[in-house]
Design a protein around this motif. Structure first.
Motif: not given
Length: 160
Positions: A18-24, A34-41, A43-50
């Motif tokens: 929730d914090l990541i989706q709000s802050i990033w 927005k396109a790169q933010v969506d991509y990074m969320l 590929h780099y800040q997903s639950l699986e990656v974390i």
């Protein structure tokens, strides 16, 4: 007072997401779009990656003030350095000394080591904070992260 809570439970993971989706988006869309933010969320800040990062030794902490989540941070530690990989605070809490408190904590954690981080070259607010805290720019890197996107960063360090 700022408290740190290690991400461990399913509830912690949901709070973190929730914090990541709000802050990033608020922090990065003005810088990288927005396109790169969506991509990074994705590929780099997903639950699986974390979860994989945590299994590999990264420590994620939810930052709380008055019992409410206000941000998060993550780091990795070796014998010689502490890599501060993430430090994000909700925009409503900035300017309340929370970043200073977390940097004080990181500097104590890294005592006798180098505190190391990467920052987007265009994140002027974060760069100003790091320089104010005594970090020194020691390099830069451009990393191709796929789909035509790059991470264009400065590398900062501070001996603690």
């Amino acid at each position: 007072m700022l408290n740190k809570k290690i991400v461990q439970t399913a509830h912690d993971y949901q709070t973190l997401m929730d914090l990541i989706q709000s802050i990033w988006p608020e922090v990065f869309e003005p810088i990288i779009g927005k396109a790169q933010v969506d991509y990074m969320l994705a590929h780099y800040q997903s639950l699986e990656v974390i979860k994989k990062e945590i299994q590999a030794g990264a420590v994620y902490l939810i930052l709380e003030a008055d019992g409410q989540p206000v941000g998060y941070t993550a780091y990795e530690e070796t014998d010689k350095q502490v890599y501060l990989s993430k430090l994000y605070l909700d925009k409503t809490t900035r300017g309340k000394g929370y970043a200073s408190a977390i940097f004080d904590w990181y500097e104590a954690l890294a005592q006798g080591k180098t505190l190391h981080l990467n920052v987007n070259k265009y994140n002027k607010q974060a760069i100003a904070v790091y320089e104010h805290r005594g970090f020194v720019k020691v390099g830069q890197r451009v990393a191709d992260i796929g789909d035509g996107f790059v991470m264009d960063d400065y590398i900062f360090e501070k001996r603690c």
